[in-house]
Design an enzyme around this catalytic site. Structure first.
Site, PDB file in Angstrom:
ATOM      1  CG  ASP A  20      -1.888   1.087   1.289  1.00 42.64           C
ATOM      2  OD1 ASP A  20      -2.026   1.792   0.270  1.00 42.64           O
ATOM      3  OD2 ASP A  20      -2.533   1.273   2.335  1.00 42.64           O
TER       4      ASP A  20
ATOM      5  CG  ASP B 198      -3.851   4.894  -2.731  1.00 43.28           C
ATOM      6  OD1 ASP B 198      -2.905   4.250  -2.218  1.00 43.28           O
ATOM      7  OD2 ASP B 198      -5.016   4.842  -2.284  1.00 43.28           O
TER       8      ASP B 198
END
Ligand SMILES: *[C@@H]1O[C@H](CO)[C@@H](O)[C@H](O)[C@H]1NC(C)=O
Length: 473
Positions: A149, A351
């Protein structure tokens, strides 16, 4: 690993990320895609692929693999594709809400953790990425599948004895008492203060002189446990004294992963803790379908000449995030007339954990308008969750879709792979895979669906992000 070997395809996880849109022919401004390619296929040969090329390269897989064996949850198995995609999109929105509230608030949420006991709630929201990699923990080492992440900093894994709660994971749950190299961080350590707090956005706690962390992602996804240090292994590279969370209470939609690898910019992130070796450089190629494998590489290697760079920007209100300067969008070979201030108002982050790219409302409207025009001959279908522009392709075997490109300063264009343009719930509901923010000042997010098959290079030391034609399929 289960996500690699398969021969049968389970019908229940036909998720957004699984589509392998292969294009049959190209035109300058369009892709012709086959309708079959909108739905995942499971190849039985992929288990033989060996993709680790260098010590610092790890394979990437989809968290939800339609080709892997069913999960234990029988309710998942009975859900329709449409319901599953709806759920995935709803979860994506929870993550986006969390990111946007982080960036619009001056103060952090006071999630105060007193002990390794936080009320157990049935978590529904998603705070994780969708791609997993293997990392070795401990001595002797246990290989664990972690969600990676770029939108968060703190690395944690589920740890025995799971004092409060551990969710079901694919690998055996890590037991620190079986590792010679695990140590608890004490409450008096310098790390057990503002440093840990800034990596988790929560005040550390203390239990029998051991530092306790807590981190919350969406509404009800979290991990709480002991702050420890351990030897971790990535390919051939060994990192002693890596600081991470040994989770005793973990909940949320982390798939069957053992935890999370935080690739944000904070000093406790994996990127920062391995900076001496890798120079704060990493790159990935996200696979376009669950039957292929991507790569996550650490350390710099000579960039192929086709890689184009855009400045990596920082913002004090979002120190963990990778900001970049999105300045325009093209559809079908034409750049849309969108004023630069539309993008500049809220800014944009990249992201790996958000699926669908979020755009400022005015930019999305321009994109939708041009897309609809190019797609005018196809009948519209029903909207799907956050996706409002859907088509009914019943009766078609191929469709022609316009190419979409994103422009970043100083003017580089990054093409969206054909598999990143559409999301299919069913043949009668195939949707444009972009969404509008609710507010012009909300941060825009360059999501993973639109990054597939690109090489994305994060050169944190030199504050630049590169995009190149992908080395994965
Ligand atoms: C770490 O600290 C916790 C809480 O004090 C304790 O239960 C555990 O045994 C410690 N683990 C090690 C390896 O010292």
């Amino acid at each position: 690993m289960a996500s690699v070997s398969t021969s049968s395809c389970s019908p229940f996880l036909l998720l957004v990320l699984c589509f392998s849109l292969s294009f049959q022919s190209t035109h300058q401004s369009h892709h012709v895609i086959s309708i079959d390619s909108l739905f995942p296929k499971c190849s039985s040969s992929k288990g033989t692929k060996k993709l680790i090329q260098s010590p610092s390269t790890v394979e990437i897989h989809h968290k939800h693999d339609p080709c892997s064996q069913p999960t234990s949850s029988s309710s998942e198995a009975t859900k329709s594709t449409q319901q599953l995609i709806q759920q995935l999109l709803d979860e994506d929105q929870s993550r986006v809400n969390k990111i946007q509230s982080t960036l619009s608030k001056k103060k952090q949420d006071p999630l105060v953790i007193k002990k390794a006991t936080v009320p157990v709630q049935s978590g529904r929201s998603l705070g994780t990425g969708n791609y997993v990699v293997r990392v070795g923990f401990g001595t002797p080492k246990s290989d664990l599948l972690l969600v990676f992440d770029t939108g968060s900093d703190f690395t944690w894994i589920q740890c025995q004895p799971c004092a409060k709660s551990c969710y079901d994971q694919q690998d055996p749950i890590f037991n620190p008492s079986n590792s010679k190299s695990y140590t608890n961080v004490t409450c008096t350590s310098q790390l057990c203060g503002p440093k840990l707090r800034s990596a988790t956005s929560a005040t550390p706690g203390c239990a029998s002189s051991t530092c306790v962390y807590g981190i919350q992602y969406g509404d009800q996804s979290f991990s709480v446990g002991f702050f420890g240090s351990e030897t971790i292994t990535l390919g051939q590279d060994v990192f002693p004294n890596f600081f991470f969370g040994c989770g005793q209470n973990n909940q949320g939609l982390f798939g069957k992963s053992a935890g999370l690898l935080g690739l944000g910019r904070n000093s406790l992130s994996f990127v920062s803790q391995t900076a001496a070796k890798y120079g704060s450089v990493f790159s990935y190629c996200l696979p376009g379908s669950s039957s292929s494998t991507g790569t996550l590489k650490f350390g710099s290697s000579p960039y192929p000449p086709a890689v184009k760079f855009t400045p990596m920007l920082s913002r004090p209100d979002g120190p963990s995030f990778y900001f970049l300067d999105l300045i325009g969008i093209s559809v079908g070979g034409y750049k849309l007339g969108i004023s630069g201030s539309v993008f500049a108002t809220g800014g944009t982050i990249i992201d790996s954990g958000t699926v669908i790219t979020r755009l400022p409302p005015a930019a999305y409207e321009a994109l939708r308008g041009a897309f609809k025009k190019a797609m005018a001959k196809y009948p519209l279908g029903k909207p799907l969750s956050i996706l409002d522009t859907c088509y009914d392709f019943t009766g078609y075997s191929t469709v022609t879709i316009p190419k979409i490109g994103l422009f970043f300063s100083p003017g580089i264009e990054v093409g969206v792979d054909p598999s990143g343009v559409l999301v299919a719930a069913s043949i009668s509901q195939v949707c444009l895979a972009f969404a509008a923010n609710g507010n012009p000042s909300d941060v825009g997010i360059y999501g993973n669906k639109q990054q597939v098959k690109l090489d994305v290079i994060y050169d944190v030391g030199n504050s630049k992000i590169g995009f190149g034609p992908g080395s994965c399929s």
